[in-house]
Write a protein that holds these residues in place. Structure first.
Motif, PDB file in Angstrom:
ATOM      1  N   ALA A   1      74.876  48.673  95.050  1.00 53.42           N
ATOM      2  CA  ALA A   1      73.526  49.232  95.168  1.00 53.42           C
ATOM      3  C   ALA A   1      72.617  48.117  95.682  1.00 53.42           C
ATOM      4  CB  ALA A   1      73.033  49.742  93.819  1.00 53.42           C
TER       5      ALA A   1
ATOM      6  N   HIS B   1      68.015  52.476  87.458  1.00 51.77           N
ATOM      7  CA  HIS B   1      67.837  53.223  88.709  1.00 51.77           C
ATOM      8  C   HIS B   1      68.492  52.431  89.837  1.00 51.77           C
ATOM      9  CE1 HIS B   1      64.964  55.813  86.631  1.00 51.77           C
ATOM     10  NE2 HIS B   1      64.469  54.690  86.101  1.00 51.77           N
TER      11      HIS B   1
ATOM     12  N   ALA C   1      70.074  52.476  93.942  1.00 54.98           N
ATOM     13  CA  ALA C   1      69.936  53.155  95.237  1.00 54.98           C
ATOM     14  C   ALA C   1      70.752  52.422  96.290  1.00 54.98           C
ATOM     15  CB  ALA C   1      68.465  53.212  95.651  1.00 54.98           C
ATOM     16  N   ARG C   2      71.271  53.200  97.237  1.00 59.96           N
ATOM     17  CA  ARG C   2      71.982  52.647  98.393  1.00 59.96           C
ATOM     18  C   ARG C   2      71.213  53.083  99.634  1.00 59.96           C
ATOM     19  NH1 ARG C   2      77.561  51.095  99.245  1.00 59.96           N
ATOM     20  NH2 ARG C   2      77.519  49.917 101.198  1.00 59.96           N
ATOM     21  N   THR C   3      70.536  52.131 100.261  1.00 55.29           N
ATOM     22  CA  THR C   3      69.658  52.470 101.389  1.00 55.29           C
ATOM     23  C   THR C   3      70.088  51.796 102.687  1.00 55.29           C
ATOM     24  OG1 THR C   3      68.159  50.626 100.874  1.00 55.29           O
ATOM     25  CG2 THR C   3      67.697  52.751  99.827  1.00 55.29           C
TER      26      THR C   3
ATOM     27  N   PRO D   1      72.210  58.038 102.419  1.00 55.02           N
ATOM     28  CA  PRO D   1      71.462  57.453 101.297  1.00 55.02           C
ATOM     29  C   PRO D   1      71.974  58.007  99.966  1.00 55.02           C
ATOM     30  CG  PRO D   1      70.155  59.144 102.361  1.00 55.02           C
ATOM     31  CD  PRO D   1      71.385  58.955 103.216  1.00 55.02           C
TER      32      PRO D   1
ATOM     33  N   ARG E   1      71.476  57.770  95.421  1.00 55.75           N
ATOM     34  CA  ARG E   1      70.680  57.300  94.285  1.00 55.75           C
ATOM     35  C   ARG E   1      71.366  57.721  92.990  1.00 55.75           C
ATOM     36  NH1 ARG E   1      65.596  55.436  93.328  1.00 55.75           N
ATOM     37  NH2 ARG E   1      64.769  55.825  91.240  1.00 55.75           N
TER      38      ARG E   1
ATOM     39  N   ASP F   1      70.571  57.553  88.691  1.00 52.71           N
ATOM     40  CA  ASP F   1      69.686  57.213  87.577  1.00 52.71           C
ATOM     41  C   ASP F   1      70.467  57.364  86.275  1.00 52.71           C
ATOM     42  OD1 ASP F   1      67.408  56.880  89.281  1.00 52.71           O
ATOM     43  OD2 ASP F   1      67.250  59.071  89.385  1.00 52.71           O
TER      44      ASP F   1
END
Length: 223
Positions: free
Chosen positions: A167, A188, A190-192, A198, A200, A202
């Motif tokens: 992430a 939280h 995320a992989r952007t 994309p 996410r 949580d």
């Protein structure tokens, strides 16, 4: 003793007491500066490593103040094998030097800026980060410690996975709580770095200190 001699003795005693007071006050005022010296910094690192052994912590500097939060730069946390678990340019511990030495409030906050985590779960089920922090996770702590990692990243390795989980965005809050209250976390991820895919994740949960089932396992909630 003559009256003149007694007055002289009292005067000398007052002068001596004043000098002792001023010397003590001067030392207390200069203590944050003393603790910033290389020798003192090495002693602080050695004290922390005695607590974490066989794991270790490294830092570039610790800046202490009687009235402001403690600033730490160049933070590196290493596990027992010497692998880097956490690397961060800066961390802030919200206690001042006076609180560390004298007041010790019931709540403490450690904020780690842009912390890069590299965590591994071994074949026996243990996780290196948990094993490293075991010495500072008390069963029934008297102080509530909240650890926050903001704008960080995470790399998680597990023998069950063919490749690590990565992430490039990670915000974590771990509340170690106080006394018998449960440990809780709010994570939280995320992989952007792949705009076409994309992702996410949580994670919110808690680990009960007090609630234990018949097999001796602690209750865990996760969502």
């Amino acid at each position: 003793m003559k009256p003149t001699s007694r007055r002289r003795a009292r005067r000398l005693w007052r002068i001596g007491a004043l000098l002792v007071f001023l010397a003590g006050a001067g030392f207390m005022a200069a203590l944050p500066w003393v603790l910033s010296l290389p020798l003192a910094q090495r002693q602080l690192a050695a004290a922390a490593n005695r607590i974490l052994a066989p794991s270790r912590v490294q830092f570039r500097s610790i800046t202490l103040s009687w009235t402001h939060s403690t600033q730490i730069t160049g933070v590196v946390l290493l596990d027992a094998q010497g692998d880097r678990l956490l690397v961060a340019p800066r961390a802030v511990f919200n206690w001042s030097l006076s609180q560390i030495l004298f007041a010790q409030p019931q709540g403490a906050d450690l904020s780690i800026e842009r912390g890069d985590l590299d965590i591994e779960r071994f074949a026996d089920g243990t996780v290196d980060l948990h094993e490293t922090l075991k010495p500072v996770i008390n069963e029934y702590p008297n102080t509530r410690l909240v650890i926050r990692i903001k704008d960080g990243s995470l790399r998680f390795r597990d023998p069950a996975f063919s490749e690590p989980v990565i992430a490039d965005g990670a915000d974590l809050t771990i509340d170690l709580s106080i006394n018998s209250q449960p440990i809780s976390w709010d994570i939280h991820l995320a992989r952007t770095d792949r705009p076409e895919e994309p992702a996410r994740l949580d994670l919110v949960g808690q680990y009960s200190r007090a609630e234990i089932d018949a097999t001796g396992e602690h209750d865990v909630q996760l969502s």
